[in-house]
Design a protein around this motif. Structure first.
Motif, PDB file in Angstrom:
ATOM      1  N   THR A  30     -23.323 -27.673 -17.344  1.00 45.43           N
ATOM      2  CA  THR A  30     -23.169 -26.234 -17.521  1.00 45.43           C
ATOM      3  C   THR A  30     -22.077 -25.665 -16.628  1.00 45.43           C
ATOM      4  OG1 THR A  30     -25.504 -26.088 -18.074  1.00 45.43           O
ATOM      5  CG2 THR A  30     -24.412 -24.042 -17.538  1.00 45.43           C
ATOM      6  N   ASN A  31     -22.059 -26.077 -15.371  1.00 42.47           N
ATOM      7  CA  ASN A  31     -21.059 -25.542 -14.451  1.00 42.47           C
ATOM      8  C   ASN A  31     -19.646 -25.897 -14.888  1.00 42.47           C
ATOM      9  OD1 ASN A  31     -22.994 -24.374 -12.828  1.00 42.47           O
ATOM     10  ND2 ASN A  31     -23.077 -26.110 -11.417  1.00 42.47           N
ATOM     11  N   THR A  32     -19.432 -27.156 -15.266  1.00 41.10           N
ATOM     12  CA  THR A  32     -18.101 -27.594 -15.702  1.00 41.10           C
ATOM     13  C   THR A  32     -17.669 -26.827 -16.941  1.00 41.10           C
ATOM     14  OG1 THR A  32     -18.535 -29.806 -14.839  1.00 41.10           O
ATOM     15  CG2 THR A  32     -16.734 -29.589 -16.398  1.00 41.10           C
ATOM     16  N   PHE A  33     -18.578 -26.711 -17.900  1.00 40.17           N
ATOM     17  CA  PHE A  33     -18.256 -25.994 -19.136  1.00 40.17           C
ATOM     18  C   PHE A  33     -17.914 -24.537 -18.849  1.00 40.17           C
ATOM     19  CE2 PHE A  33     -19.760 -23.354 -22.700  1.00 40.17           C
ATOM     20  CZ  PHE A  33     -18.854 -23.762 -23.659  1.00 40.17           C
ATOM     21  N   ASN A  34     -18.733 -23.867 -18.041  1.00 39.35           N
ATOM     22  CA  ASN A  34     -18.492 -22.453 -17.743  1.00 39.35           C
ATOM     23  C   ASN A  34     -17.187 -22.245 -16.982  1.00 39.35           C
ATOM     24  OD1 ASN A  34     -20.795 -21.540 -19.049  1.00 39.35           O
ATOM     25  ND2 ASN A  34     -22.052 -21.677 -17.209  1.00 39.35           N
ATOM     26  N   LEU A  35     -16.872 -23.149 -16.049  1.00 41.62           N
ATOM     27  CA  LEU A  35     -15.616 -23.039 -15.310  1.00 41.62           C
ATOM     28  C   LEU A  35     -14.408 -23.209 -16.229  1.00 41.62           C
ATOM     29  CD1 LEU A  35     -16.497 -24.991 -12.053  1.00 41.62           C
ATOM     30  CD2 LEU A  35     -15.989 -22.552 -12.245  1.00 41.62           C
ATOM     31  N   MET A  36     -14.463 -24.200 -17.111  1.00 41.51           N
ATOM     32  CA  MET A  36     -13.340 -24.413 -18.021  1.00 41.51           C
ATOM     33  C   MET A  36     -13.203 -23.265 -19.008  1.00 41.51           C
ATOM     34  SD  MET A  36     -12.876 -28.277 -19.065  1.00 41.51           S
ATOM     35  CE  MET A  36     -12.611 -29.519 -17.847  1.00 41.51           C
ATOM     36  N   LYS A  37     -14.327 -22.825 -19.550  1.00 41.39           N
ATOM     37  CA  LYS A  37     -14.297 -21.705 -20.494  1.00 41.39           C
ATOM     38  C   LYS A  37     -13.710 -20.464 -19.812  1.00 41.39           C
ATOM     39  CE  LYS A  37     -17.868 -19.238 -21.607  1.00 41.39           C
ATOM     40  NZ  LYS A  37     -19.046 -18.565 -22.106  1.00 41.39           N
ATOM     41  N   GLY A  38     -14.145 -20.196 -18.598  1.00 43.54           N
ATOM     42  CA  GLY A  38     -13.622 -19.055 -17.853  1.00 43.54           C
ATOM     43  C   GLY A  38     -12.142 -19.172 -17.562  1.00 43.54           C
ATOM     44  N   PHE A  39     -11.680 -20.395 -17.280  1.00 42.79           N
ATOM     45  CA  PHE A  39     -10.257 -20.611 -17.031  1.00 42.79           C
ATOM     46  C   PHE A  39      -9.436 -20.226 -18.259  1.00 42.79           C
ATOM     47  CE2 PHE A  39      -6.555 -23.364 -17.561  1.00 42.79           C
ATOM     48  CZ  PHE A  39      -5.826 -23.014 -16.433  1.00 42.79           C
ATOM     49  N   PHE A  40      -9.853 -20.720 -19.426  1.00 40.23           N
ATOM     50  CA  PHE A  40      -9.077 -20.423 -20.634  1.00 40.23           C
ATOM     51  C   PHE A  40      -9.180 -18.956 -21.033  1.00 40.23           C
ATOM     52  CE2 PHE A  40      -9.549 -25.083 -21.107  1.00 40.23           C
ATOM     53  CZ  PHE A  40      -8.193 -25.389 -21.103  1.00 40.23           C
ATOM     54  N   GLU A  41     -10.338 -18.332 -20.802  1.00 39.97           N
ATOM     55  CA  GLU A  41     -10.469 -16.905 -21.080  1.00 39.97           C
ATOM     56  C   GLU A  41      -9.548 -16.099 -20.163  1.00 39.97           C
ATOM     57  OE1 GLU A  41     -14.660 -16.082 -20.739  1.00 39.97           O
ATOM     58  OE2 GLU A  41     -15.028 -16.585 -22.842  1.00 39.97           O
ATOM     59  N   SER A  42      -9.393 -16.526 -18.901  1.00 38.57           N
ATOM     60  CA  SER A  42      -8.512 -15.818 -17.970  1.00 38.57           C
ATOM     61  C   SER A  42      -7.048 -15.953 -18.365  1.00 38.57           C
ATOM     62  CB  SER A  42      -8.713 -16.328 -16.546  1.00 38.57           C
ATOM     63  OG  SER A  42      -8.141 -17.606 -16.369  1.00 38.57           O
ATOM     64  N   LYS A  43      -6.739 -16.963 -19.173  1.00 37.96           N
ATOM     65  CA  LYS A  43      -5.361 -17.159 -19.645  1.00 37.96           C
ATOM     66  C   LYS A  43      -5.083 -16.434 -20.964  1.00 37.96           C
ATOM     67  CE  LYS A  43      -4.356 -19.776 -16.226  1.00 37.96           C
ATOM     68  NZ  LYS A  43      -3.570 -19.247 -15.130  1.00 37.96           N
ATOM     69  N   GLY A  44      -6.077 -15.656 -21.451  1.00 37.32           N
ATOM     70  CA  GLY A  44      -5.854 -14.835 -22.638  1.00 37.32           C
ATOM     71  C   GLY A  44      -6.483 -15.345 -23.920  1.00 37.32           C
ATOM     72  N   PHE A  45      -7.164 -16.491 -23.880  1.00 36.57           N
ATOM     73  CA  PHE A  45      -7.838 -16.999 -25.069  1.00 36.57           C
ATOM     74  C   PHE A  45      -9.125 -16.214 -25.294  1.00 36.57           C
ATOM     75  CE2 PHE A  45      -5.285 -20.555 -23.647  1.00 36.57           C
ATOM     76  CZ  PHE A  45      -4.782 -21.086 -24.814  1.00 36.57           C
ATOM     77  N   ASP A  46      -9.507 -16.041 -26.562  1.00 29.26           N
ATOM     78  CA  ASP A  46     -10.786 -15.363 -26.814  1.00 29.26           C
ATOM     79  C   ASP A  46     -11.939 -16.335 -26.552  1.00 29.26           C
ATOM     80  OD1 ASP A  46     -10.866 -16.994 -29.044  1.00 29.26           O
ATOM     81  OD2 ASP A  46     -10.952 -15.383 -30.490  1.00 29.26           O
ATOM     82  N   LYS A  47     -13.171 -15.828 -26.613  1.00 28.80           N
ATOM     83  CA  LYS A  47     -14.352 -16.607 -26.235  1.00 28.80           C
ATOM     84  C   LYS A  47     -14.508 -17.867 -27.079  1.00 28.80           C
ATOM     85  CE  LYS A  47     -19.326 -16.289 -25.671  1.00 28.80           C
ATOM     86  NZ  LYS A  47     -20.524 -15.489 -25.765  1.00 28.80           N
ATOM     87  N   ALA A  48     -14.389 -17.744 -28.390  1.00 29.74           N
ATOM     88  CA  ALA A  48     -14.585 -18.902 -29.277  1.00 29.74           C
ATOM     89  C   ALA A  48     -13.533 -19.979 -29.031  1.00 29.74           C
ATOM     90  CB  ALA A  48     -14.564 -18.464 -30.733  1.00 29.74           C
ATOM     91  N   ALA A  49     -12.292 -19.567 -28.867  1.00 31.14           N
ATOM     92  CA  ALA A  49     -11.225 -20.537 -28.617  1.00 31.14           C
ATOM     93  C   ALA A  49     -11.420 -21.215 -27.268  1.00 31.14           C
ATOM     94  CB  ALA A  49      -9.865 -19.851 -28.668  1.00 31.14           C
ATOM     95  N   SER A  50     -11.816 -20.440 -26.264  1.00 34.39           N
ATOM     96  CA  SER A  50     -12.048 -21.004 -24.931  1.00 34.39           C
ATOM     97  C   SER A  50     -13.160 -22.041 -24.951  1.00 34.39           C
ATOM     98  CB  SER A  50     -12.417 -19.884 -23.948  1.00 34.39           C
ATOM     99  OG  SER A  50     -11.351 -18.991 -23.811  1.00 34.39           O
ATOM    100  N   GLU A  51     -14.234 -21.752 -25.674  1.00 34.11           N
ATOM    101  CA  GLU A  51     -15.342 -22.704 -25.784  1.00 34.11           C
ATOM    102  C   GLU A  51     -14.900 -23.973 -26.495  1.00 34.11           C
ATOM    103  OE1 GLU A  51     -18.486 -20.538 -27.685  1.00 34.11           O
ATOM    104  OE2 GLU A  51     -18.978 -19.436 -25.854  1.00 34.11           O
ATOM    105  N   ASP A  64     -12.143 -41.003 -21.894  1.00 33.83           N
ATOM    106  CA  ASP A  64     -11.122 -41.693 -21.102  1.00 33.83           C
ATOM    107  C   ASP A  64     -11.592 -42.089 -19.717  1.00 33.83           C
ATOM    108  OD1 ASP A  64      -9.448 -41.370 -23.271  1.00 33.83           O
ATOM    109  OD2 ASP A  64      -8.390 -39.652 -22.430  1.00 33.83           O
ATOM    110  N   GLY A  65     -12.829 -41.701 -19.368  1.00 33.74           N
ATOM    111  CA  GLY A  65     -13.389 -42.070 -18.079  1.00 33.74           C
ATOM    112  C   GLY A  65     -12.922 -41.217 -16.904  1.00 33.74           C
ATOM    113  N   TYR A  66     -12.513 -39.988 -17.191  1.00 33.67           N
ATOM    114  CA  TYR A  66     -12.072 -39.080 -16.140  1.00 33.67           C
ATOM    115  C   TYR A  66     -13.109 -37.994 -15.879  1.00 33.67           C
ATOM    116  CZ  TYR A  66      -7.425 -41.086 -16.658  1.00 33.67           C
ATOM    117  OH  TYR A  66      -6.373 -41.941 -16.700  1.00 33.67           O
ATOM    118  N   ASN A  67     -13.073 -37.434 -14.681  1.00 28.80           N
ATOM    119  CA  ASN A  67     -13.919 -36.305 -14.342  1.00 28.80           C
ATOM    120  C   ASN A  67     -13.159 -35.040 -14.746  1.00 28.80           C
ATOM    121  OD1 ASN A  67     -15.513 -34.339 -13.240  1.00 28.80           O
ATOM    122  ND2 ASN A  67     -15.405 -35.122 -11.155  1.00 28.80           N
ATOM    123  N   PRO A  68     -13.700 -34.274 -15.692  1.00 29.29           N
ATOM    124  CA  PRO A  68     -12.978 -33.083 -16.161  1.00 29.29           C
ATOM    125  C   PRO A  68     -12.801 -32.050 -15.074  1.00 29.29           C
ATOM    126  CG  PRO A  68     -15.117 -33.281 -17.266  1.00 29.29           C
ATOM    127  CD  PRO A  68     -14.963 -34.430 -16.338  1.00 29.29           C
TER     128      PRO A  68
END
Length: 68
Positions: A30-51, A64-68
């Motif tokens: 949840t934390n990772t998802f919310n942080l990433m979603k918030g990042f993209f929303e802060s860059k001007g993407f709408d909620k659906a696109a950010s998700e 790919d075995g990376y930590n997002p």
């Protein structure tokens, strides 16, 4: 029926859609998802696109075995 999609691509898209509908659900932190979603929303993407971008990014990072 005429369209501008090459005939080979139609079959590939159908196979991809079939494959995606039977995959196991992606487990998201949840934390990772919310942080990433918030990042993209802060860059001007709408909620659906950010998700959508956040889910795609996390899914690819896990494959790919990376930590997002």
């Amino acid at each position: 029926m005429y369209n501008n999609i090459p005939s080979g691509s139609r079959n590939n898209l159908a196979a991809q859609a079939y494959k995606n509908s039977y995959e196991r659900p992606l487990e998201l932190e949840t934390n990772t998802f919310n942080l990433m979603k918030g990042f993209f929303e802060s860059k001007g993407f709408d909620k659906a696109a950010s998700e959508s971008i956040a889910v795609t990014f996390i899914k690819q990072a896990k494959q790919d075995g990376y930590n997002p």
